[in-house]
Scaffold this motif. Structure first.
Motif, PDB file in Angstrom:
ATOM      1  N   MET A 106      -9.184 -29.114   1.242  1.00  0.00           N
ATOM      2  CA  MET A 106      -9.267 -27.729   0.787  1.00  0.00           C
ATOM      3  C   MET A 106      -8.535 -27.580  -0.543  1.00  0.00           C
ATOM      4  O   MET A 106      -7.364 -27.948  -0.653  1.00  0.00           O
ATOM      5  N   THR A 107      -9.241 -27.067  -1.544  1.00  0.00           N
ATOM      6  CA  THR A 107      -8.611 -26.778  -2.833  1.00  0.00           C
ATOM      7  C   THR A 107      -7.771 -25.521  -2.697  1.00  0.00           C
ATOM      8  O   THR A 107      -8.214 -24.512  -2.155  1.00  0.00           O
ATOM      9  N   ARG A 108      -6.539 -25.593  -3.219  1.00  0.00           N
ATOM     10  CA  ARG A 108      -5.632 -24.460  -3.113  1.00  0.00           C
ATOM     11  C   ARG A 108      -5.001 -24.132  -4.457  1.00  0.00           C
ATOM     12  O   ARG A 108      -4.719 -25.024  -5.260  1.00  0.00           O
ATOM     13  N   LEU A 109      -4.775 -22.836  -4.652  1.00  0.00           N
ATOM     14  CA  LEU A 109      -4.107 -22.323  -5.839  1.00  0.00           C
ATOM     15  C   LEU A 109      -2.836 -21.599  -5.419  1.00  0.00           C
ATOM     16  O   LEU A 109      -2.683 -21.225  -4.252  1.00  0.00           O
ATOM     17  N   ILE A 110      -1.971 -21.362  -6.387  1.00  0.00           N
ATOM     18  CA  ILE A 110      -0.757 -20.606  -6.110  1.00  0.00           C
ATOM     19  C   ILE A 110      -0.677 -19.401  -7.041  1.00  0.00           C
ATOM     20  O   ILE A 110      -1.278 -19.381  -8.115  1.00  0.00           O
ATOM     21  N   ASP A 111       0.044 -18.381  -6.593  1.00  0.00           N
ATOM     22  CA  ASP A 111       0.433 -17.299  -7.491  1.00  0.00           C
ATOM     23  C   ASP A 111       1.933 -17.076  -7.346  1.00  0.00           C
ATOM     24  O   ASP A 111       2.513 -17.332  -6.297  1.00  0.00           O
ATOM     25  N   PHE A 112       2.540 -16.609  -8.427  1.00  0.00           N
ATOM     26  CA  PHE A 112       3.992 -16.460  -8.481  1.00  0.00           C
ATOM     27  C   PHE A 112       4.321 -15.552  -9.651  1.00  0.00           C
ATOM     28  O   PHE A 112       3.536 -15.407 -10.593  1.00  0.00           O
ATOM     29  N   SER A 113       5.505 -14.942  -9.613  1.00  0.00           N
ATOM     30  CA  SER A 113       5.914 -14.079 -10.719  1.00  0.00           C
ATOM     31  C   SER A 113       7.401 -14.204 -11.061  1.00  0.00           C
ATOM     32  O   SER A 113       7.818 -13.766 -12.131  1.00  0.00           O
ATOM     33  N   ALA A 114       8.191 -14.791 -10.181  1.00  0.00           N
ATOM     34  CA  ALA A 114       9.641 -14.807 -10.374  1.00  0.00           C
ATOM     35  C   ALA A 114      10.082 -15.662 -11.551  1.00  0.00           C
ATOM     36  O   ALA A 114      11.113 -15.381 -12.170  1.00  0.00           O
ATOM     37  N   ALA A 115       9.321 -16.706 -11.866  1.00  0.00           N
ATOM     38  CA  ALA A 115       9.656 -17.594 -12.984  1.00  0.00           C
ATOM     39  C   ALA A 115       8.452 -18.490 -13.240  1.00  0.00           C
ATOM     40  O   ALA A 115       7.592 -18.657 -12.366  1.00  0.00           O
ATOM     41  N   LEU A 116       8.393 -19.052 -14.422  1.00  0.00           N
ATOM     42  CA  LEU A 116       7.344 -20.020 -14.725  1.00  0.00           C
ATOM     43  C   LEU A 116       7.644 -21.344 -14.021  1.00  0.00           C
ATOM     44  O   LEU A 116       8.802 -21.746 -13.903  1.00  0.00           O
ATOM     45  N   ILE A 117       6.596 -22.003 -13.565  1.00  0.00           N
ATOM     46  CA  ILE A 117       6.721 -23.297 -12.892  1.00  0.00           C
ATOM     47  C   ILE A 117       6.057 -24.340 -13.783  1.00  0.00           C
ATOM     48  O   ILE A 117       4.922 -24.148 -14.233  1.00  0.00           O
ATOM     49  N   GLU A 118       6.746 -25.428 -14.030  1.00  0.00           N
ATOM     50  CA  GLU A 118       6.205 -26.472 -14.897  1.00  0.00           C
ATOM     51  C   GLU A 118       4.894 -27.020 -14.320  1.00  0.00           C
ATOM     52  O   GLU A 118       4.792 -27.252 -13.102  1.00  0.00           O
ATOM     53  N   PRO A 119       3.897 -27.232 -15.175  1.00  0.00           N
ATOM     54  CA  PRO A 119       2.607 -27.726 -14.690  1.00  0.00           C
ATOM     55  C   PRO A 119       2.699 -29.009 -13.877  1.00  0.00           C
ATOM     56  O   PRO A 119       1.996 -29.159 -12.864  1.00  0.00           O
ATOM     57  N   ASP A 120       3.560 -29.942 -14.295  1.00  0.00           N
ATOM     58  CA  ASP A 120       3.636 -31.190 -13.532  1.00  0.00           C
ATOM     59  C   ASP A 120       4.184 -30.966 -12.128  1.00  0.00           C
ATOM     60  O   ASP A 120       3.808 -31.674 -11.179  1.00  0.00           O
ATOM     61  N   ASN A 121       5.044 -29.954 -11.954  1.00  0.00           N
ATOM     62  CA  ASN A 121       5.544 -29.645 -10.616  1.00  0.00           C
ATOM     63  C   ASN A 121       4.446 -29.048  -9.741  1.00  0.00           C
ATOM     64  O   ASN A 121       4.404 -29.288  -8.528  1.00  0.00           O
ATOM     65  N   ILE A 122       3.583 -28.255 -10.340  1.00  0.00           N
ATOM     66  CA  ILE A 122       2.438 -27.697  -9.598  1.00  0.00           C
ATOM     67  C   ILE A 122       1.520 -28.819  -9.146  1.00  0.00           C
ATOM     68  O   ILE A 122       1.070 -28.857  -7.990  1.00  0.00           O
ATOM     69  N   GLN A 123       1.241 -29.748 -10.042  1.00  0.00           N
ATOM     70  CA  GLN A 123       0.385 -30.888  -9.692  1.00  0.00           C
ATOM     71  C   GLN A 123       1.005 -31.744  -8.601  1.00  0.00           C
ATOM     72  O   GLN A 123       0.327 -32.128  -7.637  1.00  0.00           O
ATOM     73  N   THR A 124       2.277 -32.025  -8.742  1.00  0.00           N
ATOM     74  CA  THR A 124       2.964 -32.866  -7.763  1.00  0.00           C
ATOM     75  C   THR A 124       2.941 -32.227  -6.379  1.00  0.00           C
ATOM     76  O   THR A 124       2.852 -32.931  -5.352  1.00  0.00           O
TER      77      THR A 124
END
Length: 210
Positions: free
Chosen positions: A1-19
């Protein structure tokens, strides 16, 4: 299942999202409302460019008010006004044309609110972004009402329905938010959504890449 995230408290580094195993983000393209400070509202061009360079998807979402100040309480005029801000921030961040912009119904409204405020709000939104690109973040009951009234064509489902029996994947939903604040990436709380359709509003599927 492909999943996405949403957030607003702070930016998350792209490599952390991928990991963490996610395919991209549903971004907030709205200002922080008075009395709050959300560093990831709105997403800006430099961050969106870094997400895309990392091969991550972006979906455009908007939410300024909440609860008693919910955006939809402004009816038609409010919908047009908020959509103008959403569209401006979308393009400033490098968002392409001909992609849906998801409007917020972060509530469990009754039919009176739907008929008197929310449906007009979405018509106002559509007057700016186009009916074919009007999306809405809402519960399954509201998806049914939106389809009946013809006021949206893209749907990001949430489970604020008050009825667990209707919280399964709606057949017309493109995205389904299944978790809120259950986990974090690099110390930033995230919400998690399942992707339910091949085209769910991701920027990479645009035909106009201005």
């Amino acid at each position: 299942m492909t999943r996405l995230i949403d957030f607003s408290a702070a930016l998350i580094e792209p490599d952390n999202i991928q990991t963490a195993g996610f395919a991209g983000v549903i971004g907030y393209f709205s200002e922080s409302r008075p009395g709050t400070n959300f560093p990831a509202k709105p997403l800006r061009r430099d961050y969106c460019d870094r997400l895309r360079s990392a091969g991550l998807e972006i979906v455009t979402n908007y939410q300024y008010g909440k609860a008693d100040t919910a955006d939809w309480r402004g009816g038609y005029d409010g919908g047009a006004r908020h959509a103008e801000t959403a569209l401006r921030l979308h393009f400033e961040a490098g968002g392409p044309g001909y992609r849906p912009l998801y409007a917020p119904v972060d509530d469990n409204p009754g039919l009176d609110d739907w008929n008197n405020l929310i449906a007009p709000f979405l018509r106002g939104w559509a007057s700016v972004v186009g009916a074919e690109w009007t999306g809405v973040y809402c519960n399954a009951r509201c998806i049914d009402w939106a389809l009946e009234d013809g006021v949206a064509q893209w749907f990001w489902q949430h489970n604020w329905s008050g009825d667990p029996a209707i919280n399964g994947d709606h057949p017309n939903a493109h995205l389904h938010q299944i978790e809120i604040d259950h986990r974090a990436i690099a110390g930033v709380g995230i919400d998690v959504s399942d992707v339910l359709k091949p085209d769910y509003g991701q920027w990479s599927a645009a035909t106009d890449t201005r």
